[in-house]
Design a protein around this motif. Structure first.
Motif, PDB file in Angstrom:
ATOM      1  N   THR A   4      58.617 -27.546  67.960  1.00 42.44           N
ATOM      2  CA  THR A   4      57.205 -28.099  67.882  1.00 42.44           C
ATOM      3  C   THR A   4      57.551 -29.402  67.279  1.00 42.44           C
ATOM      4  O   THR A   4      56.699 -30.482  67.703  1.00 42.44           O
ATOM      5  CB  THR A   4      56.540 -27.201  66.550  1.00 42.44           C
ATOM      6  N   TYR A   8      55.664 -32.859  69.306  1.00 41.83           N
ATOM      7  CA  TYR A   8      55.015 -33.993  68.572  1.00 41.83           C
ATOM      8  C   TYR A   8      55.594 -35.165  68.628  1.00 41.83           C
ATOM      9  O   TYR A   8      54.919 -36.442  68.721  1.00 41.83           O
ATOM     10  CB  TYR A   8      54.498 -33.586  67.236  1.00 41.83           C
ATOM     11  N   PHE A  11      55.419 -36.696  71.820  1.00 35.97           N
ATOM     12  CA  PHE A  11      54.324 -37.281  72.391  1.00 35.97           C
ATOM     13  C   PHE A  11      54.074 -38.800  71.570  1.00 35.97           C
ATOM     14  O   PHE A  11      53.656 -39.611  72.197  1.00 35.97           O
ATOM     15  CB  PHE A  11      53.081 -36.325  71.756  1.00 35.97           C
ATOM     16  N   ILE A  12      54.245 -38.651  70.258  1.00 34.62           N
ATOM     17  CA  ILE A  12      54.310 -39.956  69.636  1.00 34.62           C
ATOM     18  C   ILE A  12      55.127 -41.092  70.107  1.00 34.62           C
ATOM     19  O   ILE A  12      54.888 -42.377  70.110  1.00 34.62           O
ATOM     20  CB  ILE A  12      54.618 -39.846  68.054  1.00 34.62           C
ATOM     21  N   ASN A 209      54.402 -33.776  77.107  1.00 34.19           N
ATOM     22  CA  ASN A 209      54.332 -33.242  75.866  1.00 34.19           C
ATOM     23  C   ASN A 209      52.861 -32.957  75.465  1.00 34.19           C
ATOM     24  O   ASN A 209      52.707 -32.019  74.635  1.00 34.19           O
ATOM     25  CB  ASN A 209      54.878 -34.112  74.787  1.00 34.19           C
ATOM     26  N   GLY A 210      51.989 -33.588  76.058  1.00 32.36           N
ATOM     27  CA  GLY A 210      50.574 -33.650  75.618  1.00 32.36           C
ATOM     28  C   GLY A 210      50.119 -32.028  76.276  1.00 32.36           C
ATOM     29  O   GLY A 210      49.206 -31.258  75.606  1.00 32.36           O
ATOM     30  N   ILE A 213      51.379 -29.422  74.315  1.00 35.61           N
ATOM     31  CA  ILE A 213      50.785 -29.173  73.024  1.00 35.61           C
ATOM     32  C   ILE A 213      49.559 -28.438  73.245  1.00 35.61           C
ATOM     33  O   ILE A 213      49.037 -27.498  72.348  1.00 35.61           O
ATOM     34  CB  ILE A 213      50.536 -30.464  72.284  1.00 35.61           C
ATOM     35  N   TRP A 217      47.957 -24.574  71.859  1.00 37.85           N
ATOM     36  CA  TRP A 217      46.516 -24.433  71.265  1.00 37.85           C
ATOM     37  C   TRP A 217      45.801 -23.580  71.853  1.00 37.85           C
ATOM     38  O   TRP A 217      44.739 -23.369  71.717  1.00 37.85           O
ATOM     39  CB  TRP A 217      45.974 -25.843  71.133  1.00 37.85           C
TER      40      TRP A 217
END
Length: 334
Positions: A4, A8, A11-12, A209-210, A213, A217
């Motif tokens: 995880t 994230y 993504f950042i 990565n988006g 993620i 979800w």
């Protein structure tokens, strides 16, 4: 837990890389425009748009080559799937470019244009989208190789028109002075190269990565495909537009979107059609509603501009509403 964090974190990192890449890219493109005394609109429509469409170019050509390999092995259905990726990728990108990215740009920075400089480019875009609608409708859902030749001719005219505009533009004599010493040349060429690489790499990290993620979800693969993947290939244009807006370079922003759209429709699809030997598939959901919406957003952006000789804020608002409604419809009808 570690996975995880990687998601994230990636993504950042992608977001940071793409933002800084866009900053370098626009600075370098603006420098090129001033050094060669070419209007930023023309630079945006040629050099910048070629660089920002790299994801679409690579994705579509690889998909077509894979389709040819599958067809040669007798896997007709697999080949059709690969071919459809090539067209869906390019057409989805054009719709996102015009309905979302150009609209956002116009909402923040409306701009005046010279009709004679914009006329042929606008008509080429509308003609190339119309070609993608007409030929598959007449050919049972495929884009024949001869249609690719016709559409490719539109791209040649587009390049000629940009050369003509660059040569005759009055802005050429009014370009501001910029440094052209060896250090400045090396710095700006490096900015352009690393900026392009940063935009492409950042887009990949952001989208991959988006998607992961969104999946974690519980978002369905279909919704991810309609939203993140469709918008993801247009991220370079989006970042370039946002950066150009922040630097008050509206000509670069608009030129980039128009040029990228013409490259998608009048270069990428025709090349893929020719490579595929006329077997390039345009799926039913692309023929309706994707292509009509694509054409509608282009008409909203181009026709009023040619009439009133300016891009207006209301065009951005209407175009964005059309795009949001289209995305909502596609999600609801999945």
């Amino acid at each position: 837990m570690l996975g995880t964090i990687w998601l994230y974190g990636g993504f950042i990192i992608g977001l940071i890389i793409i933002i800084k890449g866009g900053d370098f890219f626009v600075d370098a493109a603006t420098w090129i425009a001033h050094v060669f005394k070419i209007p930023t609109f023309v630079i945006g429509a040629t050099i910048v748009s070629m660089a920002t469409t790299l994801p679409e170019i690579v994705t579509s050509i690889i998909a077509t080559v894979n389709g040819n390999a599958a067809y040669a092995e007798g896997a007709a259905k697999e080949a059709e799937d690969f071919y459809s990726i090539a067209t869906t990728n390019a057409i989805g990108s054009v719709t996102a470019n015009t309905g979302m990215i150009l609209s956002i740009g116009l909402i923040f920075i409306p701009m005046a244009i010279r009709r004679k400089d914009f006329l042929l480019k606008g008509l080429i875009l509308i003609a190339s989208i119309s070609t993608l609608m007409i030929f598959p409708a007449l050919s049972g859902g495929s884009f024949p190789w001869y249609a690719g030749i016709i559409t490719l001719a539109l791209f040649v005219i587009f390049i000629w028109d940009n050369l003509r505009t660059a040569k005759n533009a009055p802005e050429a004599s009014e370009a501001e002075s910029v440094p052209t010493d060896k250090k400045s040349v090396i710095t700006n060429i490096s900015k352009f190269i690393f900026g392009t690489a940063g935009i492409v790499l950042g887009s990949v990290l952001l989208v991959n990565n988006g998607e992961a993620i969104a999946t974690s979800w519980g978002v369905s693969a279909e919704i991810i495909g309609v939203t993140m993947i469709a918008i993801g290939t247009s991220l370079p244009e989006l970042i370039t537009t946002i950066t150009a807006i922040s630097k008050k370079e509206s000509g670069l922003s608009v030129g980039n979107v128009i040029g990228a759209n013409i490259i998608d429709t009048a270069l990428i699809v025709p090349i893929c059609s020719i490579i595929s030997g006329g077997r390039l598939v345009v799926q039913d959901n692309v023929l309706m509603p994707d292509l009509p919406v694509c054409l509608l957003t282009a008409v909203i952006a181009i026709v009023p501009t040619l009439i009133f000789k300016k891009f207006s804020r209301w065009q951005g608002v209407v175009g964005l509403l059309v795009y949001v409604s289209y995305i909502a419809y596609r999600i609801v009808t999945l």
